[in-house]
Design a protein around this motif. Structure first.
Motif, PDB file in Angstrom:
ATOM      1  N   VAL A  49       0.919  -1.200   0.025  1.00 11.50           N
ATOM      2  CA  VAL A  49      -0.149  -0.116  -0.097  1.00 11.50           C
ATOM      3  C   VAL A  49       0.700   1.189  -0.193  1.00 11.50           C
ATOM      4  CG1 VAL A  49      -1.835   1.490   1.301  1.00 11.50           C
ATOM      5  CG2 VAL A  49      -1.935  -1.183   1.161  1.00 11.50           C
ATOM      6  N   TYR A  53       0.870   4.290  -2.795  1.00 13.23           N
ATOM      7  CA  TYR A  53       1.153   6.016  -2.488  1.00 13.23           C
ATOM      8  C   TYR A  53       2.305   6.707  -3.268  1.00 13.23           C
ATOM      9  CZ  TYR A  53      -2.450   5.781   1.233  1.00 13.23           C
ATOM     10  OH  TYR A  53      -3.645   5.959   1.821  1.00 13.23           O
ATOM     11  N   ILE A  58       0.888  10.751  -4.307  1.00 18.46           N
ATOM     12  CA  ILE A  58       0.102  11.449  -3.250  1.00 18.46           C
ATOM     13  C   ILE A  58       1.107  12.458  -2.580  1.00 18.46           C
ATOM     14  CG2 ILE A  58      -1.402  11.155  -1.419  1.00 18.46           C
ATOM     15  CD1 ILE A  58      -2.655  10.152  -4.012  1.00 18.46           C
ATOM     16  N   CYS A  63      -0.804  12.558   2.651  1.00 17.25           N
ATOM     17  CA  CYS A  63      -0.318  11.354   3.260  1.00 17.25           C
ATOM     18  C   CYS A  63      -0.132  11.416   4.799  1.00 17.25           C
ATOM     19  CB  CYS A  63       1.094  10.604   3.055  1.00 17.25           C
ATOM     20  SG  CYS A  63       1.147  10.197   1.263  1.00 17.25           S
ATOM     21  N   SER A 102      -5.700   1.929   5.025  1.00 14.79           N
ATOM     22  CA  SER A 102      -4.532   2.696   3.970  1.00 14.79           C
ATOM     23  C   SER A 102      -4.975   2.390   2.625  1.00 14.79           C
ATOM     24  CB  SER A 102      -3.274   2.470   4.424  1.00 14.79           C
ATOM     25  OG  SER A 102      -2.972   2.611   5.824  1.00 14.79           O
ATOM     26  N   LEU A 106      -6.192   5.135  -0.085  1.00  9.68           N
ATOM     27  CA  LEU A 106      -5.669   5.293  -1.323  1.00  9.68           C
ATOM     28  C   LEU A 106      -6.585   5.186  -2.560  1.00  9.68           C
ATOM     29  CD1 LEU A 106      -3.067   5.503  -3.215  1.00  9.68           C
ATOM     30  CD2 LEU A 106      -2.881   3.166  -2.972  1.00  9.68           C
ATOM     31  N   THR A 110      -7.534   8.304  -5.348  1.00  8.26           N
ATOM     32  CA  THR A 110      -7.262   8.025  -6.701  1.00  8.26           C
ATOM     33  C   THR A 110      -8.591   8.045  -7.678  1.00  8.26           C
ATOM     34  OG1 THR A 110      -6.711   5.751  -6.416  1.00  8.26           O
ATOM     35  CG2 THR A 110      -4.994   7.241  -6.373  1.00  8.26           C
TER      36      THR A 110
END
Length: 203
Positions: A49, A53, A58, A63, A102, A106, A110
């Protein structure tokens, strides 16, 4: 700015990937997170994960916004599990929670809500013959994501107002304004849906 959710514009491979494929991948990831029962594979999921990112590019600010909410929750759960069960069980539960939340964050960072709603409606079209209404399911998905974003924003704004009044330690100074603003938001949402005729065909 809502720390969890809310689309982060970008042109990465994850941003360009279809919402339906990303949603299917998220479901597979969630299944793996709950099938694995050892710290090593779950740790690998967390690393995966984190790599996602980076691939999605990102911004560090986003974050950090997510980490400052997710990590404390995972740490509290880890300590409770360690106290009640064992270190291995605590590691499994903590890593599982960290990986799942997480990955979900994400996904929302996105994926546009409109793209996800359209993907859900397209995927459920064959179920019309069984009486399922894909547009209602899509609306439910969209409203659920927007509700999470709205509640997070309300909580952040209420916390800032609480700090401005120097009442950080007062539970009522947070809970009451949060409850009032949440109910007001629900009323406004209901009025907006009614104005668009949602549910009129079922009366």
């Amino acid at each position: 700015m809502n720390p969890l959710g809310l689309y982060e514009p970008g042109s990465s491979a994850l941003h360009r990937l279809g919402a339906g494929w990303k949603f299917a991948g998220l479901l597979v990831f969630a299944v793996l997170a709950f099938v694995f029962s050892a710290p090593l594979p779950l740790g690998a999921l967390v690393v995966g994960v984190a790599a996602g990112y980076l691939v999605a590019r990102i911004p560090p600010r986003r974050c950090w916004q997510a980490a400052r909410l997710v990590v404390p929750v995972a740490v509290v759960v880890f300590l409770l599990q360690w106290w009640m069960l064992s270190l291995d069980s605590a590691a499994v539960v903590g890593l599982r929670l960290l990986a799942a939340i997480s990955a979900a964050n994400l996904f929302t960072l996105t994926t546009r809500v409109d793209d996800l709603v359209s993907a859900v409606e397209r995927g459920l079209r064959p179920t019309r013959r069984f009486g399922v209404r894909p547009e209602r399911i899509g609306l439910l998905v969209g409203l659920s994501l927007q509700a999470i974003a709205a509640l997070s924003t309300i909580a952040a704004d209420t916390r800032e107002a609480q700090k401005a009044r120097s009442a950080e330690r007062s539970l009522s100074a947070f809970a009451l304004p949060f409850l009032v603003r949440t109910l007001r938001h629900a009323d406004e949402l209901g009025e907006a849906l009614a104005a668009r005729g949602v549910g009129d065909d079922e009366k």
